[in-house]
Design an enzyme around this catalytic site. Sequence first.
Site, PDB file in Angstrom:
ATOM      1  N   GLY A  71       0.808  -1.220   0.000  1.00 37.87           N
ATOM      2  CA  GLY A  71       0.000   0.000   0.000  1.00 37.87           C
ATOM      3  C   GLY A  71       0.841   1.269   0.000  1.00 37.87           C
ATOM      4  O   GLY A  71       0.532   2.236  -0.703  1.00 37.87           O
ATOM      5  N   HIS A 201      -1.726  -7.834   2.394  1.00 37.54           N
ATOM      6  CA  HIS A 201      -1.775  -8.346   3.775  1.00 37.54           C
ATOM      7  C   HIS A 201      -2.998  -7.862   4.554  1.00 37.54           C
ATOM      8  O   HIS A 201      -3.216  -8.282   5.679  1.00 37.54           O
ATOM      9  CB  HIS A 201      -0.461  -8.049   4.521  1.00 37.54           C
ATOM     10  N   CYS A 325       2.561   5.926  18.394  1.00 38.22           N
ATOM     11  CA  CYS A 325       3.672   6.165  19.314  1.00 38.22           C
ATOM     12  C   CYS A 325       4.823   6.761  18.522  1.00 38.22           C
ATOM     13  O   CYS A 325       5.282   6.151  17.572  1.00 38.22           O
ATOM     14  CB  CYS A 325       4.129   4.831  19.884  1.00 38.22           C
TER      15      CYS A 325
HETATM   16  N1  PLP Z   1      -3.032   2.914   3.620  1.00 34.89           N
HETATM   17  C1  PLP Z   1      -3.821   2.501   4.627  1.00 34.89           C
HETATM   18  C2  PLP Z   1      -5.180   3.096   4.780  1.00 34.89           C
HETATM   19  C3  PLP Z   1      -3.369   1.545   5.534  1.00 34.89           C
HETATM   20  O1  PLP Z   1      -4.145   1.162   6.545  1.00 34.89           O
HETATM   21  C4  PLP Z   1      -2.064   1.014   5.371  1.00 34.89           C
HETATM   22  C5  PLP Z   1      -1.521   0.033   6.333  1.00 34.89           C
HETATM   23  O2  PLP Z   1      -1.814   0.056   7.513  1.00 34.89           O
HETATM   24  C6  PLP Z   1      -1.290   1.466   4.279  1.00 34.89           C
HETATM   25  C7  PLP Z   1      -1.803   2.411   3.434  1.00 34.89           C
HETATM   26  C8  PLP Z   1       0.086   0.929   4.039  1.00 34.89           C
HETATM   27  O3  PLP Z   1       0.023  -0.343   3.449  1.00 34.89           O
HETATM   28  P1  PLP Z   1       1.286  -1.328   3.481  1.00 34.89           P
HETATM   29  O4  PLP Z   1       1.402  -1.823   4.891  1.00 34.89           O
HETATM   30  O5  PLP Z   1       0.944  -2.420   2.523  1.00 34.89           O
HETATM   31  O6  PLP Z   1       2.457  -0.547   3.027  1.00 34.89           O
END
Ligand code: PLP
Length: 406
Positions: A71, A201, A325
Site C-alpha cells: 500500500g 496483507h 507512538c
Molecule cells: N493505507 C492505509 C489506509 C493503511 O491502513 C495502510 C496500512 O496500515 C497502508 C496504506 C500501508 O500499506 P502497506 O502496509 O501495505 O504498506
Amino acid sequence: MRRVYLDNNATTPLAPEVFEAMRPYLLEDYGNASSIHWFGQQAKAAVEKAREQVARLIGARPSEIVFTSGGTESDNAALLGIVQAARAESRHVVTTAIEHHAVLHTCKALEKSGVSVTYVRVGASGVVDPADVERALRPETALISVMHANNELGTIQPLAEIGRIARAHDIYFHTDAVQSVGKISVDVEKLGVDLLSLSAHKLHGPKGVGALYIRKGTILRPLLHGGAHERSRRPGTENVPGIVGLGKAAELARQCLAEAACRVGALRDRLEQGILASVAQVTINGDAARRLPTTSNLSFDYVEGEGFVIAMDLKGIACSTGAACSSGSVEPSHVLSAIGAKPEQARASIRFSLGRFTTAEDIDTTLAVLPAVVEQLRSLSPHYRKEALSHQPSAVSKDASTRLSR
Ligand code: PLP
C-alpha cells in the site's frame, strides 16, 4: 491461554488456500517472469493469472493493474507519479486530514518540493464532505486523493460523489483503498477513480505485496528506474509468490465478500453492544453507520489506550490504540484529532478490528475480560477517582467506582 486477534486493520492472517497457492512458486516454479524459458513462462503465467484475479475484484481490466511492494508504495507511486508527470503549472493536490501516513507524508514531501497541498477537514463523523473537496479545487489542481475507508475509524468516504466532481473538473482522482478492498464491494467504475491502492496483507494475503490500479490513459511518471517490467510502469523482478498470493486472496475475498461482511458485521455489533451494555462512559468514534463492518473505534473515559492494549494483551486479546507512538511519547492520533476529539479522548481510543477468521467465541472471550480490565485501569486514574468523589458525597469506596463503571 486462548489468544484472540482483533487487530485485522494492522494485518490479517494468511488464508491457508493462499499459502498453498504460493508454495509452488517458492519451491519448484521459481523462474524469473521475464525469462523466455519454461521456468520463466510458468512464473509469467502465474503473474498474469493473479493480475486477472485482482482486476476482477475491483472491476478493472487486467492491463490496468500494476504490482507493487504494498500500500505504501502504491500511494507514493500514485501521488508522486501524477504530480511529476503533470504540466509545470499543475502544482496543487487536494487530500484529507484523515489519510494514512503513506499519503500524508508523501504530501509533506511534495510540499517540500514546492507543491501546494490542501488538507480537507472532516467533522466528528470522520466522513469528508464532497462539497468541501470541490471548494478546495483550483485551476492548477493536478490530483485529488481521498481514502476509501479510514484505517482507524473504519469510516467510508463518499468516493462516487467525489469521483463525479473530479471528472467534471477533469482532475485525476486517486483513492487509498487499502482498508476497503476485500472487505466491502469496491468497483473502480462505480467509484469513478483513476488510481487505486491496495495491499495483500489486509485481505488475508502475504505482506510486502500490493497493487496500484491505473486507469487506461492515465499519465504518470514511474517512481523507480530500472527494467521494463510491468509494462515499464514498475521496474524490478516480480515477487512471483507474493503476487500469486495476492491473486488468490483477491479471488477468495470476491467469492465470500457479501457473506463475510454480513457475518463479521454482526460480530462487530455484538462486541460493541456487549461493551456498551457492560461499561459506562464509552464513546463510539466516527459515524456508526457509514463504516466498515470490521471496525469499531471506542474511547473509554479515564483509560489510557496504551495501558489498555497491554492489559488486554496480558489476557490474550490483541487490539490496538488509535494513537501512534512517536519518539517515545504517545501523540494523540491525527485522525482522532481531525474529528475534534480532545487529546484525552484520543488517548483513550481503542480500535478493535475483526476479520474473516474472527469467531463468536473470540467476541465472547473479549467481552468476558474487558469490563474488569477497564475497571482496573480506571481505579488507577486520579481523574476518575476525583470524578467518582464528586458524584458520591460520602467517601469513595471500591463500590463507588464499581457503580460508576457499570
Ligand atoms: N493505507 C492505509 C489506509 C493503511 O491502513 C495502510 C496500512 O496500515 C497502508 C496504506 C500501508 O500499506 P502497506 O502496509 O501495505 O504498506
